[in-house]
Design an enzyme around this catalytic site. Structure first.
Site, short mmCIF file in Angstrom:
data_model
loop_
_atom_site.label_atom_id
_atom_site.label_comp_id
_atom_site.label_asym_id
_atom_site.label_seq_id
_atom_site.Cartn_x
_atom_site.Cartn_y
_atom_site.Cartn_z
N HIS A 122 0.71 -0.91 -0.30
CA HIS A 122 -0.11 -0.13 0.01
C HIS A 122 0.70 1.21 -0.11
CE1 HIS A 122 -3.37 2.84 1.73
NE2 HIS A 122 -3.39 2.68 1.22
N ASP A 199 3.45 -4.83 7.48
CA ASP A 199 2.01 -3.36 7.19
C ASP A 199 1.48 -5.04 7.54
OD1 ASP A 199 0.08 -2.38 7.15
OD2 ASP A 199 0.39 -1.82 5.31
N GLN A 202 -4.41 -5.34 7.11
CA GLN A 202 -5.39 -6.06 7.03
C GLN A 202 -5.35 -6.82 7.62
OE1 GLN A 202 -7.73 -5.42 4.56
NE2 GLN A 202 -7.42 -3.57 3.88
N LYS A 225 -10.19 0.00 10.57
CA LYS A 225 -10.55 -1.36 10.04
C LYS A 225 -10.82 -2.13 10.62
CE LYS A 225 -7.44 -0.16 6.11
NZ LYS A 225 -7.70 0.14 5.03
N CYS A 364 -4.67 2.46 -3.68
CA CYS A 364 -3.73 2.58 -3.02
C CYS A 364 -1.61 2.24 -3.12
CB CYS A 364 -3.81 3.28 -1.12
SG CYS A 364 -4.34 4.67 -1.24
N1 PMP Z 1 -1.50 -0.46 4.92
C1 PMP Z 1 -2.69 -1.53 4.14
C2 PMP Z 1 -2.29 -2.83 3.52
C3 PMP Z 1 -3.69 -0.72 4.32
O1 PMP Z 1 -5.30 -1.23 3.54
C4 PMP Z 1 -3.89 0.52 4.75
C5 PMP Z 1 -5.66 1.21 4.28
N2 PMP Z 1 -6.25 0.98 3.07
C6 PMP Z 1 -3.30 1.20 4.74
C7 PMP Z 1 -2.03 0.69 5.25
C8 PMP Z 1 -3.13 2.65 5.44
O2 PMP Z 1 -4.23 2.42 6.80
P1 PMP Z 1 -4.98 4.06 7.49
O3 PMP Z 1 -4.92 4.52 6.23
O4 PMP Z 1 -5.39 3.39 8.23
O5 PMP Z 1 -3.59 4.50 7.59
#
Ligand code: PMP
Length: 406
Positions: A122, A199, A202, A225, A364
Site C-alpha cells: 500500500h 504492515d 488488513q 478497519k 493506493c
Molecule cells: N496498508 C494497507 C494494506 C491498507 O489496506 C491500508 C488502508 N487502506 C493502509 C496501509 C493505510 O491505513 P490508514 O489509512 O488507516 O493509515
C-alpha cells in the site's frame, strides 16, 4: 456456533437501505462498520468521562487516562506482544510506518542502504520509504508476486545484500487478499541481521495475529478497519528497536522536562506520542478489539474463509470475470475486472444501485496495478458480518453490470 445474524444485529448501519435496497457492505478493506458497543463507548466517554489525559490531577483526567492507557494492554493482548510498553498509539498505519521511517530509519540509514518492499505494498508502506530515497539516497528494491499473487518468502530473502537495512512487507494484500508468510521472511531476514516491518492493516481484521510468533520488529495496525474509530491505531515495536529510535513528533506529553536550552524526553512508548492524542478514538478501539476477541479471531477467520470459498465458487461460474489474486488461502478480498464490460468505476456505480458497496480504483497500490497491467479494479472485501446471501446479491449485481455493458 458462529451466529452471523446476532453479529449483524450489533451493527446498526447494516439494517439501513441504500438506493432502496438493503445495504450489502463489501468495502471493509477500506473501512469497517462499527458495532453499537463502540458507538456507545464513544458517546459514553464524551458524555461522562471526558478530559485530557496524562496531565491532570483531577478525577476526570485520571479516569480518562486510565481508560485510554488500558487500551495499550488490550492491543498487546490482541497482538500477543510480550509487553504493553511495546505498543505505541498512532492515528493509524500511515502514522505508524512514518514513525518508523522518521524515528528509526532516517537517523540510522546511510546513502546506498537498501530497503526491500514487495510490489503489492500500500502507498502507506511505500511513500515513507520514498522519502528516504529522495532525501538521503536510500535504495528501494522491489520483489514481485507470481501470477497467482503469491509472494515467495525466498524471493524476498534472495533480494538481501550486505547493504539491506530493512524489509517492509504487508501481511495481507488489500488488493489481492494474498497472505504473506511473514514469519518465514522474518526468520530468514533475522538470520542475516535484517529487521522486518510488517504492515498488518488488513491481516489483523481477518485472522489471529501473534507478533511474538512472527518475531518481526515492527507491526502496524489501523483502528478503523478493526471495527473501531477512524484516527485510532497502533504500532508494535520491539524494545530493542525502540531503543534505537529518536522521537518523530515533538511537543507535549513526550517530554519529561523542557528548559530554554535542553529537553529530556519521556520514557518510551510515550516518547513517541506527542501532543493530545485521539483519546476517545483509542478508547473506542479498545472496545472494538474486545468485541472481536469476544467473538474469537479463529471463529471470524473460519467464517470469512467460508465466504471466500463460496465467492470463489460463484465467481468461477462467470466466465467474463477476472479475479486478481488466486492463492487458495487468501483473505476474503476480491479485486475483479469484467471482460469488455466498462470501467471499474462504472461497475461499482451499477452495484451501488443494487445497494452493494464496493471500491473501484487503484486501492493506493500504484506499483501493484502497474505490475498487474490494470488501471483500476473493482474490489469486494468481506468482514465478519457478511453472509453468503450477500455474495449472491453481489453476483446478481455483477450479472446486471455485464448485461448492461456487454
Ligand atoms: N496498508 C494497507 C494494506 C491498507 O489496506 C491500508 C488502508 N487502506 C493502509 C496501509 C493505510 O491505513 P490508514 O489509512 O488507516 O493509515
Amino acid at each position: 456456533m458462529y451466529d452471523v445474524n446476532k453479529i449483524r444485529s450489533d451493527f446498526p448501519i447494516l439494517s439501513r437501505t441504500v438506493n432502496d435496497k438493503p445495504l450489502v457492505y463489501l468495502d471493509n478493506g477500506a473501512s469497517a462498520q462499527k458495532p453499537q458497543v463502540v458507538i456507545d463507548a464513544i458517546s459514553h466517554a464524551y458524555s461522562h468521562e471526558y478530559s485530557n489525559v496524562h496531565r491532570g490531577l483531577h478525577y476526570l483526567s485520571n479516569l480518562a487516562t486510565d481508560n485510554y492507557e488500558s487500551v495499550r494492554g488490550i492491543i498487546a493482548k490482541f497482538l500477543n506482544a510480550g509487553d504493553e510498553d511495546e505498543i505505541v498509539f498512532t492515528s493509524g498505519t500511515t502514522e505508524g510506518i512514518n514513525l518508523v521511517a522518521y524515528g528509526w530509519a532516517m537517523p540510522n540509514f546511510e546513502p546506498g542502504d537498501e530497503i526491500i518492499l514487495s510490489v503489492m505494498e500500500h502507498h502507506a508502506n511505500i511513500v515513507p520509504w520514498h522519502f528516504l530515497r529522495e532525501r538521503q539516497g536510500v535504495v528501494i528494491k522491489w520483489v514481485d508476486v507470481d501470477p497467482s499473487g503469491a509472494l515467495d518468502p525466498q524471493a524476498v530473502l534472495d533480494a538481501i545484500t550486505p547493504k539491506t537495512r530493512l524489509i517492509a512487507v504487508t501481511h495481507v494484500s488489500n488488493v489481492l487478499g494474498t497472505v504473506v508468510d511473514v514469519k518465514a521472511i522474518t526468520a530468514g531476514a533475522h538470520a542475516k541481521g535484517v529487521p522486518v516491518l510488517v504492515d498488518g492493516s488488513q491481516a489483523v481484521v481477518h485472522m489471529p495475529v501473534d507478533v511474538a510468533d512472527i518475531g518481526c520488529d515492527f507491526y502496524a495496525i489501523t483502528g478503523h478497519k478493526l471495527y473501531g474509530p477512524s484516527g485510532s491505531g497502533a504500532i508494535y515495536i520491539k524494545k530493542s528497536r525502540m531503543a534505537q529510535m529518536r522521537p518523530f513528533l515533538g511537543g507535549g506529553d513526550m517530554i519529561r522536562e523542557v528548559t530554554k536550552d535542553n529537553v529530556i524526553y519521556n520514557d518510551a512508548p510515550m516518547k513517541f506520542e506527542a501532543g493530545t492524542p485521539g483519546i476517545v478514538q483509542t478508547i473506542g478501539l479498545g472496545v472494538a478489539l474486545n468485541y472481536m476477541m469476544g467473538i474469537g479471531m479463529e471463529n471470524i477467520a473460519a467464517h470469512e474463509a467460508s465466504l471466500r470459498d463460496y465467492t470463489v465458487e460463484r465467481l468461477a461460474g462467470l466466465n467474463w470475470v477476472q479475479v486478481q489474486g488466486t492463492t487458495p488461502d487468501k483473505a476474503a478480498i476480491f479485486s475483479i475486472t469484467l471482460d469488455g464490460a466498462g470501467h471499474a468505476h462504472d461497475i461499482s456505480t451499477i452495484l451501488d444501485k443494487k445497494g452493494v458497496a464496493v471500491r473501484a480504483g487503484q486501492h493506493c497500490c500504484g506499483p501493484l496495478m502497474q505490475h498487474l497491467g490494470q488501471t483500476a479494479t473493482c474490489r469486494a472485501s468481506f468482514g465478519m458480518y457478511n453472509t453468503k446471501a450477500e455474495v449472491d446479491t453481489l453476483i446478481e449485481a455483477l450479472e446486471l453490470a455485464h448485461d448492461l455493458f456487454a
